[in-house]
Design a protein around this motif. Structure first.
Motif, PDB file in Angstrom:
ATOM      1  N   LEU A 162      39.080  23.618  -1.773  1.00 21.52           N
ATOM      2  CA  LEU A 162      38.499  23.561  -2.819  1.00 21.52           C
ATOM      3  C   LEU A 162      36.989  22.565  -2.425  1.00 21.52           C
ATOM      4  CD1 LEU A 162      39.396  23.552  -6.298  1.00 21.52           C
ATOM      5  CD2 LEU A 162      37.653  22.074  -5.638  1.00 21.52           C
ATOM      6  N   LEU A 163      36.012  23.318  -2.408  1.00 23.17           N
ATOM      7  CA  LEU A 163      34.757  22.686  -2.486  1.00 23.17           C
ATOM      8  C   LEU A 163      34.366  22.040  -3.891  1.00 23.17           C
ATOM      9  CD1 LEU A 163      32.208  21.719  -0.466  1.00 23.17           C
ATOM     10  CD2 LEU A 163      30.976  23.877  -1.585  1.00 23.17           C
ATOM     11  N   ASN A 164      34.120  20.514  -3.817  1.00 16.98           N
ATOM     12  CA  ASN A 164      33.807  19.941  -5.226  1.00 16.98           C
ATOM     13  C   ASN A 164      32.662  19.346  -4.932  1.00 16.98           C
ATOM     14  OD1 ASN A 164      35.477  16.956  -6.628  1.00 16.98           O
ATOM     15  ND2 ASN A 164      34.482  18.969  -7.647  1.00 16.98           N
TER      16      ASN A 164
ATOM     17  N   ARG B  18      33.441  16.804 -10.806  1.00 13.47           N
ATOM     18  CA  ARG B  18      34.000  15.799 -10.049  1.00 13.47           C
ATOM     19  C   ARG B  18      35.379  15.700 -10.200  1.00 13.47           C
ATOM     20  NH1 ARG B  18      32.844  13.371  -5.224  1.00 13.47           N
ATOM     21  NH2 ARG B  18      34.323  11.225  -4.918  1.00 13.47           N
ATOM     22  N   LEU B  19      36.308  15.758  -9.141  1.00 13.59           N
ATOM     23  CA  LEU B  19      37.707  15.779  -9.418  1.00 13.59           C
ATOM     24  C   LEU B  19      38.422  14.496  -8.668  1.00 13.59           C
ATOM     25  CD1 LEU B  19      38.528  19.085  -7.902  1.00 13.59           C
ATOM     26  CD2 LEU B  19      38.481  18.818 -10.396  1.00 13.59           C
ATOM     27  N   ASP B  20      39.301  14.056  -9.642  1.00 13.59           N
ATOM     28  CA  ASP B  20      39.963  12.676  -9.038  1.00 13.59           C
ATOM     29  C   ASP B  20      41.095  13.367  -8.245  1.00 13.59           C
ATOM     30  OD1 ASP B  20      41.557  10.433  -8.596  1.00 13.59           O
ATOM     31  OD2 ASP B  20      40.979   9.941 -10.735  1.00 13.59           O
ATOM     32  N   ALA B  21      40.961  13.122  -6.993  1.00 13.28           N
ATOM     33  CA  ALA B  21      42.126  13.748  -5.844  1.00 13.28           C
ATOM     34  C   ALA B  21      43.463  12.737  -5.939  1.00 13.28           C
ATOM     35  CB  ALA B  21      41.458  13.817  -4.522  1.00 13.28           C
TER      36      ALA B  21
ATOM     37  N   ARG C 128      41.083  14.106  -0.489  1.00 12.59           N
ATOM     38  CA  ARG C 128      39.810  14.313  -0.401  1.00 12.59           C
ATOM     39  C   ARG C 128      39.230  14.206   0.999  1.00 12.59           C
ATOM     40  NH1 ARG C 128      35.279  15.035  -3.341  1.00 12.59           N
ATOM     41  NH2 ARG C 128      36.513  14.873  -5.553  1.00 12.59           N
ATOM     42  N   ASP C 129      38.410  15.170   1.566  1.00 14.00           N
ATOM     43  CA  ASP C 129      37.670  15.058   2.852  1.00 14.00           C
ATOM     44  C   ASP C 129      36.303  15.387   2.611  1.00 14.00           C
ATOM     45  OD1 ASP C 129      36.994  15.200   5.433  1.00 14.00           O
ATOM     46  OD2 ASP C 129      38.216  16.524   5.965  1.00 14.00           O
ATOM     47  N   GLY C 130      35.684  14.368   2.454  1.00 14.18           N
ATOM     48  CA  GLY C 130      34.149  14.720   1.808  1.00 14.18           C
ATOM     49  C   GLY C 130      33.932  15.201   0.537  1.00 14.18           C
ATOM     50  N   GLU C 131      33.103  16.654   0.553  1.00 16.97           N
ATOM     51  CA  GLU C 131      33.115  17.346  -0.564  1.00 16.97           C
ATOM     52  C   GLU C 131      34.275  18.225  -0.798  1.00 16.97           C
ATOM     53  OE1 GLU C 131      29.378  19.221   0.182  1.00 16.97           O
ATOM     54  OE2 GLU C 131      28.367  17.825  -0.949  1.00 16.97           O
TER      55      GLU C 131
END
Length: 271
Positions: free
Chosen positions: A119-121, A139-142, A182-185
């Protein structure tokens, strides 16, 4: 008659899912299964029917779908792999072919299945790789999603995460892994279970997104699970971000390492 196992890679964007929509021998331009069987039948010079490890929905991709089929045709594995791929649409290829024992079954011999959801965030939708990414502007809190997901691990009744059209006789599944990072965006969901229900992964992701956005507390995910009510869970996440990474089998079948369990305990038959 020899049984073969194939590792099949595909982009599901332009297909209506894995399952054949017509009877063998009839025209079927919409399913991945029909495309594969037509190509195999050309190489075999006879009708071929296949069985897959797990049917994927419309728009869902696969890195290594495992398929088995039987044929008396005298072809070596390389011939099956290259000959079949040459007759397939560009969106599908056969990555490997292995002769297997007659009692191997792509579906029933598998001990686990793995999916990945990307998923692109960011505030702006994707242009590149858009067919392989879902998108969320908020913005998501992974880390919160990962913590919440751990309440789902183990064997449970996953009725809250199955579609109303699911044809499985029961909803009990053993969810072995659900990691969110999360991996970057990008926010990436890694999911593994003994088997999945219809839309189960996408419904799990849609539910965890409620936590990631801050709309629900982490404990809510466990409450949804135990409520066993689909209407209480989150919306079904889009299909485009989902990839069937592939099934895993005991080492006895001699499949490539990407389709073989490395843990001897996982390879043991289910009780």
């Amino acid at each position: 008659m020899t049984r073969y196992a194939l590792g099949v890679e595909y982009d599901g964007s332009d297909f209506l899912g894995w399952q054949r929509l017509s009877k063998p021998g009839e025209s079927d331009a919409g399913s991945l299964q029909a495309a594969l069987e037509e190509a195999l039948s050309f190489v075999a010079a006879a009708s071929i029917q296949s069985v897959c490890a797990g049917r994927t929905d419309a728009g869902v991709h696969a890195a290594c779908q495992v398929v088995h089929f039987d044929s008396p045709a005298d072809r070596d594995p390389r011939g099956w792999m290259l000959g079949t791929t040459s007759r397939l649409p560009d969106a599908i290829c056969v990555r490997w072919c292995v002769p297997v024992a007659d009692d191997f079954h792509a579906r029933f011999s598998a001990r686990a299945r793995r999916y990945r959801y990307r998923l692109l965030n960011r505030p702006v939708r994707p242009a590149l790789q858009r067919q392989y990414l879902a998108w969320e502007r908020r913005r998501l809190d992974a880390e919160a999603m990962h913590r919440a997901a751990q309440a789902l691990l183990g064997e449970h009744d996953f009725s809250a995460f199955r579609t109303v059209h699911c044809q499985a006789p029961h909803a009990r599944r053993d969810l072995q892994r659900l990691d969110v990072h999360r991996d970057g965006e990008e926010v990436i969901f890694e999911v593994q279970a003994n088997a999945f229900l219809h839309h189960m992964v996408r419904n799990l992701v849609g539910t965890l997104l409620e936590v990631g956005r801050g709309d629900r507390p982490e404990a809510w995910v466990g409450e949804v699970l135990h409520g066993r009510d689909r209407t209480l869970a989150g919306a079904t996440a889009p299909a485009g971000g989902l990839v069937f990474v592939g099934p895993l089998y005991p080492p006895q079948w001699g499949l490539p390492s990407e389709a073989t369990l490395s843990d001897p305990e996982e390879a043991a038959p289910a009780p």
